[in-house]
Design an enzyme around this catalytic site. Sequence first.
Site, PDB file in Angstrom:
ATOM      1  CB  SER A  44      -8.082   3.040   3.058  1.00 37.59           C
ATOM      2  OG  SER A  44      -7.193   2.530   4.041  1.00 37.59           O
ATOM      3  CE  LYS A  77      -3.891   1.667   2.928  1.00 41.94           C
ATOM      4  NZ  LYS A  77      -4.641   1.359   4.169  1.00 41.94           N
ATOM      5  CB  SER A 137      -8.096   0.060   6.129  1.00 35.61           C
ATOM      6  OG  SER A 137      -8.727   1.314   6.037  1.00 35.61           O
TER       7      SER A 137
END
Length: 568
Positions: free
Chosen positions: A198, A117, A222
Amino acid sequence: MFLFLGLLVLNVQVAACTSPRLPDPADFIQPFPMAKCHGLPLEDASVAQIRRWLDGRALTVRQLVQCYLDRMEQVDPYVNAVMELNPDALSIADVLDAELAAGKKRSPVHGIPVLVKDNLATKDKVQTTAGSLALLGSIVPRDAHVVKRMRESGMVIMGHAGMSEWADMRSTDYSEGYSPRGGQVRNSYNLTQQPGGSSSGSGHSVTTNMVTLAFGTETDGSIISPAERSNIVGIKPTVGLTSRAGIIPESSHQDTVGVFGRTVEDAAYGLDAIFGFDWRDDATLEQLGKTPDNYVQFVRDKRALKGMKVGIPWDRLWTGVTTSLQLPALLEAVEILKQHGVEVYNNTNYKYVDEIVSPDGWNWAYGPTNQSEVTVVNVDFYNNIRAYLSELGNTTIRSLEDLVAFNDAPAHLASEGGKPDVAPAFASGQDGFLASLATKGIENSTYKQALTWCRRTSRAEGIDYALNPILPDGTRVHMDALLIPSDDSSPGTSIPAQAGYPIITVPIGIDAWHTPFGLSFVGTAFSEPTLIKIASAAQDALGPHRRVRPTFYEFNATNIPVNSAIGT
Ligand SMILES: *[C@@H]1O[C@H](CO)[C@@H](O)[C@H](O)[C@H]1NC(C)=O
Ligand SMILES: *[C@@H]1O[C@H](CO)[C@@H](O)[C@H](O)[C@H]1NC(C)=O
Ligand SMILES: *[C@@H]1O[C@H](CO)[C@@H](O)[C@H](O)[C@H]1NC(C)=O
Ligand SMILES: *[C@@H]1O[C@H](CO)[C@@H](O)[C@H](O)[C@H]1NC(C)=O
Ligand SMILES: *[C@@H]1O[C@H](CO)[C@@H](O)[C@H](O)[C@H]1NC(C)=O
Ligand SMILES: *[C@@H]1O[C@H](CO)[C@@H](O)[C@H](O)[C@H]1NC(C)=O
C-alpha cells in the site's frame, strides 16, 4: 499490502523466451530524463553524493528542494505519487541552510528531501488521513516518533505520499494505490499496471526522483511490493526496531515503519534516521541491546559476500514466479552471487509450507491455506484504530463503527459518487472493515490460537527453521539469509509479516511488460546488520545497472491518467 488482488493478470505466460540474461537498462527508453539541478546530475544521485554537494556549497538545501519540486511538476501528473505538498518545505530548507552556513550539521541526512506515507502523523500543515476523507480536518496530537526523528536529523519533509486507502484494510477487492483523498497512484514503469502497495506513492516518488528517500509502513507486503514495483530498494525492519507511535495502524503484531531508497546504502541512511526506542511503543523494548550505533556502516563491504551462506526456500516461494523473464533473471542473479563467493543452499524450506503458503501462490480468491493471519489482523485493527483515533482533535470519528458509518453516509457516498472512478476502486465496498467490525476486537480463544499458530509456524518452524537446515549428511548449518523473489505472484512477504522479521528487497530489472521485479533477503529478528551487508554487496556485485529508470509506458498526450482507478 495486506490483501493482494489484481495480480492474476501477471500469471499469464509471456510467450517470447530468450536465453536467460539480466535485462540491460539500455534496452529501455526513459522518456522523462530529469533536468540538471544547477548544473549537477541530481537524477539518481545518492545520499552521499548530495551530502558532498551540500557540504561543499555546490548546492543549497533550498535549491535542492526546488529542483525536486520542479521534477514533481514534470512527472507527477503521470504518476500521482504525491498526495499533499508541505507548503513549508522551502522555509524549512532555509533554516537548514542557515545551520550549515553556521557549521552545524545535524546528521548525514541534513537537508535530504523525503516524502512520508499518508499514515505517518506529521504535526504540520499537511493532513494525516491514510488516504481517507473521513479524517480530513482532524488534528494529530504530535509528530509520529519516526517523523520527529526525521526532523531532528535534518530531513526536509516535502509532504505526504499517496497510498492505498487505510493501507488496504477497507476492502478485499480494491485498486492498489487508490485512495479517495489522493486518487490513483500509477506504476511509473507501465501506467496501466497496478503500482504495488500500500505504500505506492513512497515507492514511485523515489524511483522517479521526486525525492531522495521516502518512508512507508508494512503489515504484509506494503513496503516490499511497491519497492519491487518501483525497481528500488525497500527495507522492512523487524517489528520493534522503528516506533509505530503516531502511525495509523493495522496490527500491532505486524506493523513496522520502513524506508525506500534507490540503493541499499541510501535506504540504510534512512533507517539510521528513524530507528530507536520509544516509550510510546512497547514493542521497541525488544530492540534494547540488539542494535548497532548505525546501519550504514554495514554497506559496501567488498568482501561481504565471500563465505556468506544463503538458503533458497524453493518450495512454493520460487515455484510461484510465473512470468518468463523473471525466473531466469533471478536465477542468473543467484549465479552471480555464487561467483562472488556466496554459498547457496537450495530447498531450505519452511517446515509446514503446505499449511502456511497456498500452492496457488498468494491469490485472494484462494487465500493462504490458513486464515490465521487474517483472524489476528482483523481483531488487532479494531482495537488499534480506536487507540489511534482517541488522540485526534477536531473529529467525531473515534472508532471503526464511526468509520463504517462514514463510508455508508449518504453525504459521503455522494462525494465518492461525484468521482466516477471510485466505484471500481472498491468493488467489494468495505468488506474488510466489516470483517474487522464483526470481531468487536475480542481477543477470544480463537484469536489467541491464531496468534500462537502464526508465530510458531513463521518463526521457530518457519524462518528460523529454514535458516538452520539439516544437511543430507546430518549436520546442521546456519544460513545468514534466505533469498526470495520479490514478485507479486510469490507469497514471500506473508511469513516474515507474521514473524515480525525483516526483509530487504533489491531491484533486478523489468520484464517484458515493463513490470519491475527484485530479489529479497529475509532474516531472523534484528538481523538487519547482516541483511544490509549482504544486500548492499549483492547490489554492487549485480552491477549498478540492475535498476532500470522509469519507462512511463504507455503514456501519450491524451492518456494522462490522474485520478482514475485501475480495475483490479
Ligand atoms: C476541523 O474540521 C473541519 C472539517 O471537519 C475543517 O473544515 C476545519 O478546518 C477543521 N478545523 C481546524 C482548526 O483544523
Ligand atoms: C532447487 O531444487 C528444486 C527441486 O527440489 C529444483 O527444481 C530447482 O531447480 C532447484 N533450484 C535451484 C536454484 O537450484
Ligand atoms: C471468537 O470470535 C470470532 C468472531 O470475532 C468468532 O468467529 C469465534 O467463533 C469466536 N471464538 C470463540 C471460541 O468464541
Ligand atoms: C490453521 O490455524 C489454526 C490456528 O488458528 C490451527 O488450529 C489449524 O490447525 C491450522 N490449519 C492447518 C491446516 O494447518
Ligand atoms: C503494460 O502492461 C499491460 C498488462 O497490464 C500489457 O498488456 C502491456 O503490453 C504493457 N505495456 C508495455 C509497453 O509493456
Ligand atoms: C493514448 O492511450 C490511450 C490508452 O492507451 C488510447 O486509448 C489512445 O488511443 C491513445 N491516444 C493516442 C493519440 O495515441
